[in-house]
Motif scaffolding. Structure first.
Motif, PDB file in Angstrom:
ATOM      1  N   ILE A   1     -16.543  26.221-118.339  1.00  0.00           N
ATOM      2  CA  ILE A   1     -15.666  26.588-119.458  1.00  0.00           C
ATOM      3  C   ILE A   1     -14.480  25.630-119.534  1.00  0.00           C
ATOM      4  N   GLY A   2     -13.875  25.359-118.394  1.00  0.00           N
ATOM      5  CA  GLY A   2     -12.701  24.501-118.360  1.00  0.00           C
ATOM      6  C   GLY A   2     -12.987  23.096-118.849  1.00  0.00           C
ATOM      7  N   LEU A   3     -14.148  22.569-118.517  1.00  0.00           N
ATOM      8  CA  LEU A   3     -14.530  21.224-118.954  1.00  0.00           C
ATOM      9  C   LEU A   3     -14.731  21.156-120.472  1.00  0.00           C
ATOM     10  N   GLN A   4     -15.085  22.277-121.087  1.00  0.00           N
ATOM     11  CA  GLN A   4     -15.224  22.304-122.544  1.00  0.00           C
ATOM     12  C   GLN A   4     -13.862  22.242-123.231  1.00  0.00           C
TER      13      GLN A   4
ATOM     14  N   ALA B   1     -18.825  27.620-110.733  1.00  0.00           N
ATOM     15  CA  ALA B   1     -19.700  27.050-111.762  1.00  0.00           C
ATOM     16  C   ALA B   1     -19.280  27.515-113.152  1.00  0.00           C
ATOM     17  N   VAL B   2     -19.017  28.802-113.315  1.00  0.00           N
ATOM     18  CA  VAL B   2     -18.631  29.354-114.613  1.00  0.00           C
ATOM     19  C   VAL B   2     -17.270  28.816-115.058  1.00  0.00           C
ATOM     20  N   CYS B   3     -16.284  28.873-114.164  1.00  0.00           N
ATOM     21  CA  CYS B   3     -14.936  28.416-114.502  1.00  0.00           C
ATOM     22  C   CYS B   3     -14.917  26.927-114.843  1.00  0.00           C
TER      23      CYS B   3
ATOM     24  N   PRO C   1     -10.811  27.337-108.669  1.00  0.00           N
ATOM     25  CA  PRO C   1     -11.396  27.210-110.014  1.00  0.00           C
ATOM     26  C   PRO C   1     -10.707  28.086-111.056  1.00  0.00           C
ATOM     27  N   ILE C   2     -10.148  29.222-110.625  1.00  0.00           N
ATOM     28  CA  ILE C   2      -9.487  30.122-111.580  1.00  0.00           C
ATOM     29  C   ILE C   2      -8.224  29.475-112.139  1.00  0.00           C
TER      30      ILE C   2
END
Length: 355
Positions: free
Chosen positions: A96-99, A91-93, A297-298
């Motif tokens: 951030i990545g989508l931003q 969820a966190v990765c 996700p990383i």
């Protein structure tokens, strides 16, 4: 279990996770095909996981998990200890990545799921996100697909092994119906691992020098490496099943079982090396599950925030090193917490499950 054999299984387990990891690093979208050689074996590694899962369940139910309570608690704590942090990490990765680079997620080879992710995460938490191939894995974390398979196999085995009432066949039939054909068709692969342990138990593993048996074991692995991709290229797709390479799945699993059955004759030779690096092997093997569920996700996030050339060697190596550091720290810590989680869950279950 013989110490040398146990160490060898740990080597194979960690190696399979590395293959899955590198096969995803090899994506054209992320590294322009770096380590592309591993891409042909990602599904092979998962079949190896299925075989070894069946083998481990056979071992633990023979040695220590004698009731449905112990069996259930061990399975749930094992899964949740890594799955819960993996869901949080995803969820966190992904956020951030989508931003930074939404196109990398929505237009890539593994497209980010459309719409709300609430159902994806909830179903993944309950291990049922792939019943009937509904494919509701959390965010970009595709490797979660196999967890539904594992969970269903645990349930089917637990019902058959621990329940004495004839009603168990009704429950087993119900689980099969709600699972879907893809999960059911791969269940025999999981059972191969269970059968292998029982066969070894019956015949007793003999660690002796036998060049013929060692050759058979090595040949089985070579067949997976050399012939496996060709067999896996046989398309058996049908409209009601997501597994399009079922021949390859079974070929890899059968060859791996043959390799394991005759591997004691190789282990007999390499035992000094296994014993010398025992601590490293045990530590690496303890990272297997976290590496499998954390890496996707990383590496996607690293690719999203990176603005240089994908062919840059420093970038490629950083993707691997950063992932390993996170897995070896956070993942390792989560792995150790499974014992605390096991105690907690055990205290909350009714005592009637001891029977």
């Amino acid at each position: 279990m013989d110490k040398g054999y146990s160490l060898y299984l740990d080597v194979l387990r960690f190696s399979a996770a590395i293959v899955v990891f590198f096969s995803h690093v090899a994506s054209q979208d992320l590294t322009d095909g770096f380590l592309w050689q591993f891409k042909a074996y990602s599904q092979t590694a998962v079949m190896i996981f299925f075989v070894m899962s069946g083998y481990v369940i056979a071992f633990v139910t023979h040695e220590k998990e004698k009731c449905i309570r112990d069996y259930s608690v061990a399975r749930i704590s094992r899964l949740w200890s890594i799955i819960i942090p993996a869901l949080l990490l995803t969820a966190v990765c992904d956020y951030i990545g989508l931003q930074f680079n939404p196109a990398l997620y929505t237009d890539s080879s593994w497209p980010y799921p459309e719409g709300s992710q609430v159902a994806h995460y909830l179903l993944s938490f309950l291990f049922v996100q792939n019943l009937w191939d509904i494919n509701l894995n959390p965010g970009i974390n595709g490797p979660f697909w196999s967890l539904t398979y594992e969970w269903i196999y645990y349930i089917l085995f637990g019902l058959f092994y621990f329940f004495k009432s004839k009603l168990k066949w009704l429950f087993i039939s119900f689980i099969i119906v709600i699972s879907g054909p893809s999960i059911v068709l791969l269940f025999p692969i999981w059972l191969l691992g269970y059968a292998l342990f029982k066969l070894e138990l019956k015949n007793k593993i003999i660690f002796e020098q036998s060049y013929l048996k060692a050759l058979i074991s090595i040949s089985a692995i070579l067949l997976i490496i050399i012939a496996g991709p060709e067999v896996r290229s046989i398309d058996t797709s049908v409209t009601w099943m997501s597994r399009t390479k079922i021949f390859g799945d079974y070929f890899d699993a059968i060859m791996f079982v043959i390799h394991l059955y005759f591997s004691p004759h190789i282990i007999n030779i390499i035992k000094p090396v296994l014993f010398k690096y025992e601590k490293l092997i045990r530590w690496s093997a303890s990272l297997t599950f976290a590496l499998y569920l954390f890496h996707r996700p990383i590496i996607q996030l690293i690719a999203a925030v990176y603005e240089g050339e994908q062919s840059n060697l420093f970038y490629r190596l950083s993707m691997i090193i950063i992932t390993f550091v996170i897995v070896a720290t956070i993942g390792r810590w989560c792995e150790l917490k499974k014992f605390s989680l096991k105690i907690f869950i055990h205290s909350k279950l009714p005592l009637t499950l001891n029977r």
